[in-house]
Write an enzyme that holds these catalytic residues in place. Structure first.
Site, mmCIF file in Angstrom:
data_model
loop_
_atom_site.group_PDB
_atom_site.id
_atom_site.type_symbol
_atom_site.label_atom_id
_atom_site.label_comp_id
_atom_site.label_asym_id
_atom_site.label_seq_id
_atom_site.Cartn_x
_atom_site.Cartn_y
_atom_site.Cartn_z
ATOM 1 N N CYS A 11 0.644 -1.068 -0.162
ATOM 2 C CA CYS A 11 0.007 0.169 0.094
ATOM 3 C C CYS A 11 0.744 1.792 -0.025
ATOM 4 O O CYS A 11 0.618 2.168 -0.202
ATOM 5 C CB CYS A 11 -0.970 0.224 0.890
ATOM 6 N N HIS A 68 -0.816 1.085 7.360
ATOM 7 C CA HIS A 68 -2.081 0.702 6.322
ATOM 8 C C HIS A 68 -2.198 2.078 5.912
ATOM 9 O O HIS A 68 -2.377 3.807 6.250
ATOM 10 C CB HIS A 68 -3.572 0.729 6.569
#
Length: 543
Positions: free
Chosen positions: A127, A480
């Site tokens: 990510c 994230h």
């Protein structure tokens, strides 16, 4: 008796009239929309185009009965509530003309017609990489240079191929080729955990590593020229990355312990980002609440170094200023820092995250962070714009006064022009004269010099936020990353209530999942909790 609410629903290029009962809930509303458009409820994303309904994407558990529809109608254009529907239909209901389905189009045409841009597949804690690539995708200078590049560097070629793939497919693209090239050039991004799983990496480290590699390859007049940055337009930059993202920084260091004549040294360096210090100053006694405060603090500091005058180490004050501005400005929020752990067994320390909120706006003014030489150029354009803006406001106020007095437009046009305040007229003429290079009535043919590669001569030092990389989670080595990128004109929300192009739309990229959002959602990414918080802000020079 149940209350009925009428609304206009826009889906793709079609508009539908809809009547629904709020007490029946969101599920029933989506069922009615499915009958009209063929979009199944699980794909339907509803956003309000009228203030006062709901914010963001309508959630399934939202209570429609809690809305004050009378208040919303009072502010709605043409007295009608407006809703936007996003989603792909399983079956198109009663088409008025021949329909070409998205899946029947060639991939490149389907990508252009899709309501949302394509995402990137997460290949295992990638990510950090996906979010930065989505922020680089809208940079025209970079895209032009990559298309012109004919070298053999595997990473640079993979970067161009991946960004092109995003433009050619309406579904999520796989960055597998780019990831392999990245790990080949920079093995640290291939680190694995104790169970063999890929480890989370730092988005800023990835951006800096990629920029350094691309800077070595994207050189030469052909590549710079493809981005309109060749010759004088490139300034002192020798490669496309530094001509697009690079800043020249002048750092001045002055000894604090010498009275009278000061001992000062200065140096010039290149930077591809500017840091926003959010921890505060020495001893953390400076509270940072806004991005401009953090940048100003990061450009200043105290250092210990040898003084030739004193013959010993002394305390010096350093001040950094920008002497060459970039077309694209990257700001890194100092969210992560290394904390020593002297009491631990290995004494290796630990990487920590700063959670405090730091606000930012859609426009960043860098005037105060520039050298005096750059300020003098920016000030001419800023003064000219301020004078023109004052003149426009005065004209508008005059028209409003005439309207209140009952003077119609035709009468105003036939009357002699209103006398302008002498001081206002003098200020306007002075600013206009400065912008044309005139001083004391003596015209000069020399125009204002550019303050950076590809920047307009009348650049005011204002940058527009167009992309944000955020980090969610309390662990610096986990969490994230996501990207939030401003929608291209015509993408997202179409027209606003005034019939103008709505430029308030953004897209949030959660790897392969892409959703629309608004500017107000972006400004909430300031931190202060467990929600996504800004880590890298990307700005482009405001025209």
């Amino acid at each position: 008796m149940a209350t009925l609410v009428a609304a206009s629903v826009k889906w793709n290029k079609e508009s539908y009239d809809l009547t629904f009962t709020p007490s029946e809930g969101v599920a029933k509303l989506k069922e009615k929309l499915q009958q009209l458009t063929g979009v199944p409820p699980e794909r339907a994303k509803l956003m309000s185009k009228t203030k006062g309904l709901w914010k963001g994407i309508l959630k399934d558990d939202f209570d429609l009965s809690s809305i004050n529809y009378a208040s919303a109608l009072s502010t709605a254009k043409n007295g009608q509530l407006s809703i936007m529907l996003m989603g792909t239909a399983d079956k198109i209901a009663a088409p008025s003309s021949k329909v070409v389905f998205l899946e029947d189009l060639p991939p490149e045409e389907a990508a252009k017609a899709a309501p949302e841009p394509s995402g990137l597949v997460n290949l295992g804690n990638t990510c950090y990489m996906n979010s930065v690539l989505q922020c680089l995708r809208p940079v025209p200078q970079l895209r032009s240079g990559l298309r012109t590049y004919s070298g053999s560097n595997r990473l640079v070629n993979a970067l161009g191929d991946t960004l092109n793939a995003l433009d050619r497919t309406p579904v999520a693209a796989s960055p597998a080729g780019f990831l392999m090239a990245l790990r080949s050039h920079f093995p640290q991004f291939g680190q694995t955990g104790s169970r063999g799983e890929p480890m989370q990496q730092d988005a800023e480290e990835f951006f800096s590593s990629l920029a350094a590699e691309a800077a070595r390859e994207l050189t030469g007049d052909a590549i710079l020229g493809s981005a309109g940055l060749s010759g004088d337009a490139a300034g002192t930059a020798t490669n496309l990355i530094d001509a697009t993202f690079g800043m020249e920084m002048v750092e001045t260091i002055t000894c604090d312990e010498i009275t009278g004549a000061s001992e000062t040294t200065s140096s010039t360096d290149l930077a591809r980002k500017i840091v926003c210090n959010i921890q505060g100053g020495h001893g953390n006694d400076t509270n940072i609440n806004h991005i401009s405060e953090g940048i100003d603090l990061a450009l200043k500091g105290k250092v210990e170094k040898h003084s030739d005058t004193l013959g010993r180490d002394a305390t010096w004050t350093k001040v950094g200023r920008i002497s060459r501005l970039p077309p694209v400005l990257t700001v890194q929020f100092g969210r992560f820092y290394w904390k020593e752990t002297p009491e631990s067994a290995d004494h290796t320390g630990v990487k920590c995250k700063v959670m405090k909120p730091v606000t930012f706006q859609s426009i960043l003014d860098v005037y105060e962070f520039c050298t005096d030489d750059v300020k003098s150029v920016l000030k001419v354009s800023r003064d000219k714009f301020a004078a023109e803006e004052d003149a426009r406001v005065s004209k508008k106020l005059k028209a409003m006064e005439d309207k209140e007095k009952g003077i119609d437009g035709d009468a105003v046009m036939t009357e002699a022009p209103a006398e302008v305040d002498p001081e206002e007229k003098e200020a306007l003429e002075a600013a206009l004269a400065m912008s044309m290079g005139e001083e004391n009535g003596a015209a000069s043919v020399a125009p204002l010099r550019p303050v950076g590669p590809g920047l307009p001569n009348e650049f005011q030092g204002l940058y527009e936020l167009y992309a944000v990389v955020t980090h969610k989670g309390r662990e610096a080595d986990g969490g994230h990353y996501m990207a939030w990128v401003k929608a291209d004109p015509g993408k997202g929300g179409g027209k606003n209530d005034d019939g103008e192009e709505d430029d308030d739309w953004w897209f949030v990229f959660d790897d392969d999942e892409v959703s629309p959002c608004r500017t107000e959602d972006i400004l909430k990414l300031k931190g202060g909790g467990d929600w996504h918080m800004s880590y890298l802000n990307y700005y482009r020079a405001k025209k």
